[in-house]
Design an enzyme around this catalytic site. Structure first.
Site, PDB file in Angstrom:
ATOM      1  CG  LEU A  70      -1.995  -0.998   1.404  1.00 44.87           C
ATOM      2  CD1 LEU A  70      -2.719  -0.783   2.740  1.00 44.87           C
ATOM      3  CD2 LEU A  70      -2.984  -0.938   0.255  1.00 44.87           C
ATOM      4  CG  ASP A  71       0.343   4.505  -2.766  1.00 43.86           C
ATOM      5  OD1 ASP A  71       1.094   3.653  -3.276  1.00 43.86           O
ATOM      6  OD2 ASP A  71      -0.430   5.224  -3.416  1.00 43.86           O
ATOM      7  CB  ALA A  72       3.775   6.071   2.672  1.00 37.03           C
ATOM      8  CB  THR A  83      -3.123   4.033   1.008  1.00 33.60           C
ATOM      9  OG1 THR A  83      -2.968   4.836  -0.163  1.00 33.60           O
ATOM     10  CG2 THR A  83      -4.444   3.283   0.929  1.00 33.60           C
TER      11      THR A  83
END
Length: 221
Positions: free
Chosen positions: A56-58, A60
């Site tokens: 996951l993106d940081a 998110t």
């Protein structure tokens, strides 16, 4: 000393699904700093793991699966590759689509400059498709359910921005917001352990925008 573990949405002897907080990268960056991998020693003392099953993106928050054994790691990677795993996201976007549902099919290319890297829509990029459904509106923003048919870096963020409705708080593809990126990895289905489905509640910073679009918290978040 690592921070306390976040809420665990699912736990077995070989798989953990946690509710990743926003602002925390899954891997440590070039400059160091806290990351999800800091929790690995608390999850398993075995030498053969743990491993991230996906990313996951940081910025998110939400469902993140971690394998504690090699075999479930391979099983989950295969499930993501053959699309028997299912990830659903919630996003609050500026503006929003007119139709109630739709599909975005735009190729994405990761590019680097002196200022850093980003992902752009480009004909020579990798195929990427996202389906969306409007769950609510408030006239200025829309609450969307997104399903990523492909798992490209920043896919949800770039696809929404390319359609003219960037995700609230997306400083890279839209504009910053005091409450951060309004993107949640809401639910995850994995065809393991006879089928596992987990749901992550919206983080506190997303809740005002979701409330404005008609979301109401329940006992399950």
């Amino acid at each position: 000393m690592p921070a306390p573990l976040p809420p665990l949405l699912y736990q077995s002897s070989h798989v953990v699904i946690l509710d990743k907080p926003a602002g925390l990268p899954v891997h440590t960056g070039p400059g160091g700093g806290a990351c999800v991998e800091d929790w690995f020693p608390q999850l398993s003392r075995r030498k053969d793991g743990p491993w991230l099953a996906h990313r996951l993106d940081a910025d998110t928050s939400g469902c993140l699966a971690i394998a504690l054994r090699k075999q479930p790691l391979l099983a989950m990677q295969e499930a993501f590759a053959n699309k028997t795993a299912r990830k659903t996201y919630w996003a609050v976007v500026d503006g929003g689509p007119q139709a109630p549902t739709g599909r975005i099919n735009l190729p994405l290319l990761k590019t680097s400059t002196r200022a850093g890297w980003s992902v752009q829509v480009a004909d020579k990029g990798a195929p990427a498709a996202t389906t969306w459904r409007v769950l609510g509106r408030d006239g200025q923003t829309s609450w969307l359910e997104l399903e990523l048919e492909t798992g490209r870096t920043h896919q949800a963020r770039v696809h929404c921005a390319a359609m003219g409705w960037p995700i609230m708080g997306d400083a890279l593809y839209g504009k910053p917001h005091a409450a951060g990126l309004h993107l949640l990895a809401r639910s995850l289905y994995l065809p393991i352990d006879n089928g596992v489905t987990v749901t992550a509640p919206p983080r506190a910073g997303m809740r005002p925008a979701l409330h404005a679009c008609g979301w109401r918290a329940t006992g399950q978040g």
